[in-house]
Scaffold this motif. Structure first.
Motif, PDB file in Angstrom:
ATOM      1  N   GLU A  27      -4.079  -1.985  -8.449  1.00 45.43           N
ATOM      2  CA  GLU A  27      -4.180  -0.731  -7.762  1.00 45.43           C
ATOM      3  C   GLU A  27      -6.057  -0.377  -7.684  1.00 45.43           C
ATOM      4  O   GLU A  27      -5.709   0.278  -8.217  1.00 45.43           O
ATOM      5  CB  GLU A  27      -3.026   0.502  -7.902  1.00 45.43           C
ATOM      6  CG  GLU A  27      -1.684  -0.073  -8.327  1.00 45.43           C
ATOM      7  CD  GLU A  27      -0.999   0.959  -8.339  1.00 45.43           C
ATOM      8  OE1 GLU A  27      -1.049   2.260  -8.514  1.00 45.43           O
ATOM      9  OE2 GLU A  27       0.731   1.094  -7.752  1.00 45.43           O
ATOM     10  N   PHE A  52       0.744  -1.515  -0.163  1.00 43.00           N
ATOM     11  CA  PHE A  52       0.073   0.502   0.264  1.00 43.00           C
ATOM     12  C   PHE A  52       0.130   1.056   0.392  1.00 43.00           C
ATOM     13  O   PHE A  52       2.149   1.151   0.320  1.00 43.00           O
ATOM     14  CB  PHE A  52      -1.053   0.062   1.330  1.00 43.00           C
ATOM     15  CG  PHE A  52      -0.563   0.672   2.233  1.00 43.00           C
ATOM     16  CD1 PHE A  52      -0.586   1.578   3.032  1.00 43.00           C
ATOM     17  CD2 PHE A  52       0.023  -0.005   3.415  1.00 43.00           C
ATOM     18  CE1 PHE A  52       0.430   2.104   3.932  1.00 43.00           C
ATOM     19  CE2 PHE A  52       0.910  -0.478   4.338  1.00 43.00           C
ATOM     20  CZ  PHE A  52       1.252   1.339   5.160  1.00 43.00           C
ATOM     21  N   LYS A  65      -2.179  -2.532  -2.593  1.00 48.61           N
ATOM     22  CA  LYS A  65      -1.959  -3.080  -3.853  1.00 48.61           C
ATOM     23  C   LYS A  65      -1.931  -4.274  -3.863  1.00 48.61           C
ATOM     24  O   LYS A  65      -2.222  -4.872  -2.889  1.00 48.61           O
ATOM     25  CB  LYS A  65      -0.063  -2.548  -4.883  1.00 48.61           C
ATOM     26  CG  LYS A  65       0.422  -1.878  -5.005  1.00 48.61           C
ATOM     27  CD  LYS A  65       1.597  -1.369  -4.219  1.00 48.61           C
ATOM     28  CE  LYS A  65       2.291   0.157  -4.958  1.00 48.61           C
ATOM     29  NZ  LYS A  65       1.659   1.068  -3.902  1.00 48.61           N
ATOM     30  N   ILE A 117      -3.383   3.798  -1.636  1.00 47.35           N
ATOM     31  CA  ILE A 117      -3.888   2.889  -2.635  1.00 47.35           C
ATOM     32  C   ILE A 117      -3.566   1.355  -2.359  1.00 47.35           C
ATOM     33  O   ILE A 117      -2.065   0.985  -2.052  1.00 47.35           O
ATOM     34  CB  ILE A 117      -2.916   3.874  -3.575  1.00 47.35           C
ATOM     35  CG1 ILE A 117      -3.276   5.448  -4.064  1.00 47.35           C
ATOM     36  CG2 ILE A 117      -2.721   2.672  -4.897  1.00 47.35           C
ATOM     37  CD1 ILE A 117      -2.153   5.649  -4.826  1.00 47.35           C
ATOM     38  N   CYS A 139      -7.836   3.094  -5.945  1.00 46.24           N
ATOM     39  CA  CYS A 139      -7.475   4.394  -4.736  1.00 46.24           C
ATOM     40  C   CYS A 139      -8.622   3.959  -3.469  1.00 46.24           C
ATOM     41  O   CYS A 139     -10.260   3.868  -3.887  1.00 46.24           O
ATOM     42  CB  CYS A 139      -7.567   5.861  -5.793  1.00 46.24           C
ATOM     43  SG  CYS A 139      -6.588   5.367  -6.672  1.00 46.24           S
TER      44      CYS A 139
END
Length: 164
Positions: A70, A49, A65, A63, A72
């Protein structure tokens, strides 16, 4: 006169070329940030992240991962901090376990045994007993102590960073 026209045309071409490059660079910059965030909880396993500060057109976000990409996320959602803490705790536990395994599998130094009580026991008995005691004690102490200390510190730091 002809040389001036050629130079002016060259200057215009260079100006247009530079303008195109700057536009492409700005577009890449704005595409690499979160402009919108989701409030929906990320359910895929998190592999990393990062945080993003607001800088128009980008918005403040966390964000996450995952293997799928990814995501948001809205940093104000309670589940976001919970996911970050879970991820950090799992990472610290993994590191602590790796350290214990490394410690237990490293070669033990050779020493001379002079105690009369230990002379009668075989090297195998001594090694097995020591390894079992170390494994049980060290693993529990390292994973519990390190995880608790590091998680508390990181949670406080993240909370301060996110809400500042």
């Amino acid at each position: 006169m002809q040389i001036q026209n050629v130079l002016m045309r060259s200057l215009v071409v260079v100006g247009i070329f530079a303008s195109v490059i700057w536009t492409i660079t700005d577009a890449e910059k704005s595409n690499s940030c979160c402009k919108l965030v989701s409030r929906a909880e990320v359910t895929d396993p998190i592999i990393g992240f990062s945080t993003q500060e607001a800088d128009h057109p980008c918005v403040k976000a966390v964000i996450f991962k995952t293997e799928k990409g990814e995501f948001c996320s809205d940093w104000t959602q309670k589940w976001v901090l919970k996911k970050i803490c879970q991820f950090l705790s799992a990472q610290r536990k993994k590191i602590a376990e790796e350290r214990v395994i490394e410690h237990l599998t490293s070669p033990t130094p050779t020493t001379s045994i002079t105690d009369a009580a230990l002379v009668g026991r075989s090297t195998q008995e001594l090694t097995q007993g020591s390894t079992q005691e170390l494994t049980q004690g060290s693993t529990q102490e390292l994973t519990q102590g390190s995880t608790q200390e590091l998680t508390q510190g990181s949670t406080q730091e993240l909370t301060q960073k996110m809400y500042s």
